[in-house]
Design a protein around this motif. Sequence first.
Motif, short mmCIF file in Angstrom:
data_model
loop_
_atom_site.label_atom_id
_atom_site.label_comp_id
_atom_site.label_asym_id
_atom_site.label_seq_id
_atom_site.Cartn_x
_atom_site.Cartn_y
_atom_site.Cartn_z
N LEU A 165 -16.57 8.63 43.51
CA LEU A 165 -16.61 10.09 43.56
C LEU A 165 -16.39 10.55 45.00
CD1 LEU A 165 -19.95 10.40 41.55
CD2 LEU A 165 -17.65 10.40 40.58
N ARG A 166 -15.52 11.53 45.19
CA ARG A 166 -15.31 12.09 46.52
C ARG A 166 -15.08 13.58 46.43
NH1 ARG A 166 -11.61 14.11 49.77
NH2 ARG A 166 -9.94 13.84 48.25
N MET A 167 -15.66 14.32 47.36
CA MET A 167 -15.43 15.75 47.45
C MET A 167 -15.41 16.13 48.92
SD MET A 167 -17.81 18.95 46.20
CE MET A 167 -18.99 18.58 47.48
N SER A 168 -14.43 16.93 49.32
CA SER A 168 -14.42 17.46 50.68
C SER A 168 -14.91 18.90 50.62
CB SER A 168 -13.03 17.36 51.30
OG SER A 168 -12.06 17.96 50.45
N GLN A 171 -20.64 16.60 40.71
CA GLN A 171 -21.21 16.63 39.36
C GLN A 171 -20.12 16.77 38.31
OE1 GLN A 171 -24.44 15.95 38.67
NE2 GLN A 171 -23.62 15.81 36.59
N ASN A 172 -19.11 17.59 38.57
CA ASN A 172 -18.01 17.73 37.62
C ASN A 172 -17.26 16.42 37.45
OD1 ASN A 172 -18.64 20.36 37.22
ND2 ASN A 172 -16.86 21.23 38.24
N GLN A 173 -17.02 15.72 38.55
CA GLN A 173 -16.36 14.42 38.45
C GLN A 173 -17.21 13.44 37.66
OE1 GLN A 173 -14.72 12.92 42.28
NE2 GLN A 173 -15.19 14.94 43.10
N ARG A 174 -18.51 13.46 37.92
CA ARG A 174 -19.41 12.55 37.22
C ARG A 174 -19.40 12.81 35.71
NH1 ARG A 174 -23.50 9.93 39.88
NH2 ARG A 174 -23.43 11.51 41.53
N ASP A 175 -19.42 14.11 35.35
CA ASP A 175 -19.40 14.45 33.92
C ASP A 175 -18.10 14.01 33.25
OD1 ASP A 175 -21.88 15.57 34.26
OD2 ASP A 175 -21.15 17.64 34.41
N ALA A 176 -16.97 14.25 33.93
CA ALA A 176 -15.68 13.86 33.35
C ALA A 176 -15.57 12.35 33.19
CB ALA A 176 -14.54 14.38 34.24
N ILE A 177 -16.06 11.60 34.18
CA ILE A 177 -16.00 10.14 34.10
C ILE A 177 -16.93 9.63 33.01
CG2 ILE A 177 -16.55 8.02 35.37
CD1 ILE A 177 -15.52 9.39 37.89
N ARG A 178 -18.09 10.26 32.86
CA ARG A 178 -19.00 9.83 31.79
C ARG A 178 -18.38 10.04 30.41
NH1 ARG A 178 -23.14 12.45 33.25
NH2 ARG A 178 -22.82 14.31 31.95
N PRO A 213 -19.49 12.20 49.40
CA PRO A 213 -19.61 13.67 49.33
C PRO A 213 -19.32 14.31 50.68
CG PRO A 213 -21.78 12.64 49.43
CD PRO A 213 -20.78 11.52 49.31
N GLY A 214 -18.59 15.41 50.62
CA GLY A 214 -18.28 16.13 51.86
C GLY A 214 -17.39 15.37 52.80
N ARG A 215 -16.51 14.52 52.27
CA ARG A 215 -15.65 13.68 53.12
C ARG A 215 -14.18 14.00 52.87
NH1 ARG A 215 -18.68 10.84 56.98
NH2 ARG A 215 -20.73 10.45 56.07
N SER A 216 -13.43 14.09 53.97
CA SER A 216 -11.99 14.33 53.86
C SER A 216 -11.29 13.11 53.29
CB SER A 216 -11.43 14.67 55.25
OG SER A 216 -10.02 14.67 55.22
N GLY A 217 -10.23 13.36 52.54
CA GLY A 217 -9.46 12.26 51.96
C GLY A 217 -8.25 11.86 52.78
N LEU A 218 -8.14 12.38 54.02
CA LEU A 218 -6.95 12.10 54.83
C LEU A 218 -6.95 10.69 55.38
CD1 LEU A 218 -6.70 15.47 56.75
CD2 LEU A 218 -5.16 14.64 54.99
N ILE A 269 -11.86 6.74 38.51
CA ILE A 269 -11.79 7.84 39.47
C ILE A 269 -11.27 9.06 38.73
CG2 ILE A 269 -10.87 8.58 41.71
CD1 ILE A 269 -10.27 5.55 42.19
N TYR A 270 -11.69 10.25 39.16
CA TYR A 270 -11.28 11.46 38.45
C TYR A 270 -9.77 11.61 38.46
CZ TYR A 270 -10.97 16.34 37.05
OH TYR A 270 -10.64 17.50 36.40
#
Length: 521
Positions: A23-26, A35-42, A59-64, A91-92
């Motif tokens: 899970l990753r979110m920036s 949480q949305n990613q977790r729900d979709a993966i579940r 969480p809170g990390r750039s994907g660059l 992965i989502y």
Amino acid sequence: MDKFAEAGKPPQGRRRVRAAQYLRMSTDGQTYSIQNQRDAIRSYADVMGYDIVATYEDPGRSGLHIEGRPGLKKLLFDVEHGLVDFETVVIYDVSRWGRFQNIDESASYEYRCQMAGVRIEFCAEQFGNDGTVGSDVLKAIKRSMAAEYSRSLSQKVFMGQVRVAGMGFHVGGLQGLGLRRLMIDQFGRPKVILARNEHKSLQSDRVIIVPGPPEEVATVRLIFRLFVGSRKTETEIARYLNDRGVANDFGRPWKCGSVRRVLTNEKYIGNNVWNRRCTKLKSKVVYNPPDQWVRADNAFEPIVSRRLFEKAQQIVKSLYLRMSDDEMLAALRNLHNRHGKLSHAIIKAAPECPSGWRYRSRFGSVLDAYRLIGCLPPRQGHFIDLKKRLEVIRYRVMEDLQDAIKKVGGHVSCDPDTELIRINDEFTVVIAIARCRVSHNAYPRWSSKAARETAADIFVLIRMHPGDLAIRDYLIAPMHELAEISGNFHVNNGMKLDAFLFQSLDPLVALAERAFVGSAT
């Protein structure tokens, strides 16, 4: 999830697969929340018959880049070292894996997992990551789209900043001694003076620069008078201020460079100048030519007269004539040939040679300039490489500490200029590192100037083992406890300091931990 909507239950007769989720979110918004990613993966795992047995989060990390993403690093480490008991990572979508500007970098991390026997699946993509031609083509397109999204967003943000800076508002960067950031609303009405590490919260708000405390304004004006009227050098001004106990805007002693920053800061005459340097998409810092700077003259209330400021700039230009890299190195080489050696005093005394500060700013350090002209002794070259290696270790420790504090519910931030780590807005920490020096009687010792210069509440010294390849321990002490230390820390500092030696930074993490206290019944 459309391609699995009709199924509604796991395929019959298939064994359940052990899987992990990444899970990753920036700051992409609620759509990509953890949480949305977790729900979709579940939901995906329920349909496919997967058991999610491990979770890796950023969480809170750039994907660059992969730097600054401990979750992805740990995933790759565990997979390649056989420390996992799952065979699939869910992965989502492709963008959560990363928005790497080079799509081959994204592919390389997936390839490393595949070579270790772990598959990567994207639950929200309209293709199965099964290695077919169609799947590979769509995945390559998605990777390009993820990278292009970051580029497009970066350009839009930059153009918005250019417009705001051109209107005279403060966009970013340090304001300087004697100045403060004032947040105003959309109608120009003042709201609050922003402290360091504080930022505006409403998009309609703006920030302008206003004069700061009178004592700081007086210090700025004094610096200009000493430089222009008394013709004191920057070094002499720094010594003058330090002798009188006047600190700079970071609470540190003055140096030649910090005096020069005051003398060349156009904000003191009310000019807003932005985009002197930039770093886009986590790339290296680029210093822009003056024609790319964004200017708004007379945007702020001046605290230094324009006439005095212009005289200071004329003196600065006469002291530091613009020279190319080759010209600077040629001057240094001629100086070495004439004296047979080089030192800070020799360079300072040579009028035809730029100052040591100019060599540091252009080439990284004076010793790096020595190396480029072929007069660097092997011993000094060794210490340059050692210093760089120790800095890598120090930054890794700082990053690991911040990650650990976030995991226990604490709030942590790091000032990129002072490198002070602020924990829960309650206390500050500075982390230094010291190589191990062995005395003539075989006792190890460590030294650190930061123990005397920092303005933090807690001082952390990373002490290395002899050889400087591994960390020995950590000295974690309140600053007032170090008042009697002249600069050297020995293997046995006595009971007072030995009580602050630890094998990890867990004590700091424990200080930052927050526990939930239920309401009284």
